[in-house]
Structure formats: C-alpha cells, structure tokens
Design an enzyme around this catalytic site. Structure first.
Site: not given
Length: 491
Positions: A80, A155, A179
C-alpha cells in the site's frame, strides 16, 4: 503447471521451492500481468520492476546455494502506498508527496521480505488514506475488477484490486476503520484485521505510522491460508511498540474449519446501520455454512448505548483527531499541510483536520467514554457468543466519480448516513481492538462482491480464521475469479 499468476501465495512458494517455477519467472509473470491488466483497474501506482527482478535473481541464486529465506521465497507482493519501502516512491496519494522516496521499509513489509517475498510495486490509496474509497487527484480511482465502473473501496483499495485481478497473490494493507475489510468485500478477496498489537507498529515520529490504537496492518489474499500465513509472518512483540504482544498461536494451525461447540451471533445491522436488502440477503445465505461446520448461529438484536451521539458521528470525530495529529506531525517535519500546501490537498481531508483542531481535550475524553461503552457492549455480547457476524459494507458498491470526488452515498435505504464512513459496518472493531475478517459470500446483481464480517474477542484471531476457513470450504469463492473480463485498457 498453472501460470504463476493463477497460484495462491502458498502454492507459488511451493512451486518455487520444488523448482517448478523460478523466482524470476514468478516476478516477471506478475510484472507482465500488471502491464496488461493494471490500466483496467488502476491498482498499482508505482511499479519497481528493476528492483524486483534484481531481488528475484538473488532469490534464484539462494535456491541454488541452499540459503532460501522463508515460506514466501520468490513470491511477488504489493505494498500500500501509505507505507514505505526503501528506495521506492511513496506518494501517499498526494500531490504534496508525489516524488517522495523513503529510505526505510515499514516493519510488517520488512518481515514479509525476510520471509522471501519480493515487492513489485506500490498500490493505490486515497490521499493519506483518509476515506473508505480509493481515489485521489494524483492517481485517480481504483476499481473493483468485477465492475470497473465501481470503486475498489478504501483505503487499501489498490491492494485488494491487485490481488483480485491476479497481479499478485498477496498485498499488504492497513486498517484504521475498515481500510482492509471494505475493499476486500468489494473486490471479493479475504482479509483479517488482526487483534490490535498482534502485528507490531514501531512508534517512530512519522505522520503516517503514528502510535494509534485503531490502526492494524495485514495482507489481503485470495485464500484464507495465504492471509493467515501473512499475518503469522508479520506478528510478534517489538520493543518500540508498547502495545505489541507475542502471538499466542499460529493462525495457519487454525485452518481446519471445525466449529463444533462454537456459538455465533448474527447481527444484520450491527447496532443500527441501514443495510441494503441485497447485501443482507447474501450474508444471511452464508450462515448455513457456519452451521454445517458445527456452530450454533442465532440472530441477535444488538444496540450500542451512546449518549453523546451515534457511532458514525463518534467515529468521524476520532478520525478528525487522527488526521489533525498527522497534519501536526507533518508541520513538525517542515510540511504545513494547512498552510502553503493547502491548495494541493483533498478538501475532505482538510475539513477533517480542521474539525480535529477544534476538538477540545474534554470533547476527546467524552468520546473515550463512549468508546468504552462500545467496548463493554461488545464484551457483553462476547460473554454469550464466540463470534459475531454482520455485513462488511451496507451497500452493493460505490460508483467511481471524476478526480478525487469518489466518496460513499449520503443515504442508505432512505436513511441519512455520513458519505465517508456511514455505509460500512467495520469501525466498531477498530474502536475495541478486536480481530475482524471480511469473507466473500457472493455477488450483487451489478457484479460487485459482497463481504461477510466475522469478529471475535481480542486475541481470539484463530477463531476468526477457523470460521473463515469453514465458509471457504463450503462456499469457495476462488472460482469466481475465472470469469473476470479485464481486456479493457482503461478504467
């Protein structure tokens, strides 16, 4: 032998150990698939192909001389883009940091690398990870590969989309309010947010890796076994994280899926969230899999006592404090996000920071009292049940919008909700630090997958893995990846 990109992380590692596939072949296959497929879903925002192939060549030599490093030796992974990998751009979805290149690697990824994994790139995320959809002015939206007009969720949306579309078998993500689980549900992959402290987060003074008892790190994967192995490899106490603890067991030992004697509480709305009927029906239809594995499943009427406001409002205020903390640390490092850089920052993030700035110490302590009430309410439920089941998301997808405007709906089933956080049933488990997983249990009519949320009392991660394995064995979702149509070249 199947193509490397068709294999789970565990199976690919086994094929590499058995010399059926070389590390260079595995990494090159991942890079080739990223080149072909990524334009359709926008999962990767930075690809470090030369670095990855150099490491793959070293991994190949290690196989020859007997110094292979671990259970993921030669397996390509994604990371990420909120989290650093040494020498690889980390933009954080922000125009402000568009060319930032850190010189360190976050501990959870370092542990995966020590186990032999090879980072092939950084995955898409909203600016600073501040919302539950993946979209930014810098990179645009990440889409679920099952319906490219719909967002991957956030996210950790890029990581979820990368795994679902076969670019990598495993991708790292983080979860401060859903997320990991939100995008896992929308992309039809599995993830486990572990108990807070199981995966250590050294508390260095960095704006995006703060010491925060809501944030957890874990992988997203196509199989329960892959995710369990990833969490095992990331776990363990660390002297720089005072909340970390030694993992009490290996989660890969809990994959047998026998639930005999366990009790499960099913809450269709987790205390009052509005949920679309199609979502609730898909989750309810998966409950027999738990019963078939030996569990007793009961529907419960569960409510949270919150005298100072509803759960969504409380959670939004907590996020505002966290965002303000990030802005303050950035300013301490010479980057004033509310000053000269404000014109380059997502307005939604700036609004959240300003709310946090206006929050008094008394307000914060009042919210902590409500958070304690949430904890006690769930603990009373866990006194009676081993596991709690609910939907992950209340909706059947979030349409992509232009630029950085993609957020959630402002109503669900006619009830007003916060478009940033009010349509996901994930945040309560961040507030109390409990393990919670997202398990694929079907697809909506629009093709977007639906996720079932499994949660247990703190440090009972193995129970969640057992239950997830039981569902996977009875309602296998892996076959659903075969009909993905990703020939398009743009989102």
């Amino acid at each position: 032998m199947s193509e490397p990109t068709d294999l789970s992380a565990i199976r690919l590692a086994e094929a590499i150990r058995n010399r059926e596939i070389s590390p260079v072949e595995a990494v090159q296959a991942a890079l080739d698939r990223i080149e072909k497929i990524n334009p359709a879903v926008n999962a990767f925002v930075t690809v470090c192909g030369e670095r990855a192939l150099d490491r793959a060549a070293a991994a190949e030599r290690a196989l020859g001389d007997g110094t292979a490093t671990g259970p993921l030796h030669g397996v390509p992974i994604g990371v990420k883009d909120l989290d650093p990998v040494a020498g690889v751009r980390m933009a954080r979805g922000s125009l402000v940091f568009a060319e930032d290149t850190p010189q360190e690697t976050i501990l959870c990824v370092e542990k995966l690398e020590q186990a032999g994994a090879i980072v092939v790139g950084k995955t898409n995320t909203p600016e600073f990870g501040f919302k539950a959809t993946t979209d930014s002015a810098l990179f645009g939206p990440a889409s679920t590969p099952f319906n490219r007009t719909m967002n991957a969720g956030g996210s950790s949306g890029g990581s979820a989309a990368a795994v679902a579309s076969g670019m990598v078998p495993l991708a790292q993500g983080s979860d401060a309010g859903g997320s990991l689980r939100v995008p896992a549900a929308f992309c039809g992959v599995f993830t486990l947010m572990p108990s807070f402290g199981r995966v250590p987060v050294p508390a260095k003074p960095n704006a995006f890796r703060r010491l925060n008892p809501m944030v957890c790190y874990a992988p997203l994967a196509r199989t329960v076994a892959d995710a369990a192995l990833g969490v095992d490899l990331m776990s363990g106490a660390h002297p720089y994280d005072p909340y970390s603890f030694p993992a009490p067991e290996k989660l890969t030992d809990a994959l047998h899926g026998d639930l005999t004697g366990l009790t499960v509480a099913y809450s269709p709305d987790l205390g009052g969230y509005p949920v679309e009927p199609e979502v609730e029906a898909a989750v309810r239809a998966a409950l027999p899999a738990l019963r078939d594995a030996g569990a007793t499943v009961e529907e419960v009427g569960f409510r949270l006592p919150l005298p100072h406001g509803d759960l969504t409002a409380m959670w939004r205020r907590y996020l505002s404090v966290a965002h303000a903390e990030s802005a303050a640390i950035s300013r301490d490092n010479g980057i004033d996000l509310l000053g000269a850089y404000a014109g380059s920052i997502d307005q939604g993030y700036l609004d959240s920071v300003r709310v946090g700035e206006s929050f008094s110490a008394v307000d914060f302590r009042l919210e902590d009292l409500d958070r304690t009430r949430v904890l006690y309410a769930f603990e009373e439920l866990f006194d009676r049940y081993d596991l709690v089941v609910s939907p992950v998301n209340a909706v059947t997808g979030i349409p992509n919008s232009a630029g950085r405007d993609t957020v959630g709906p402002d109503t669900v089933e006619g009830q007003a909700v916060d478009p940033f956080v009010g349509w996901s049933l994930t945040s309560p488990f961040n507030l109390i630090g409990s393990p919670a997983a997202s398990v694929p249990v079907g697809r909506a009519r629009n093709g977007v997958p639906v996720g079932l949320q499994l949660a247990a009392r703190r440090r009972n991660d193995a129970l969640v893995v057992r239950a997830a394995a039981a569902i996977e064995s009875r309602l296998p979702w892996a076959a659903g990846y075969e009909d993905l149509d990703l020939d398009a070249t743009t989102v």
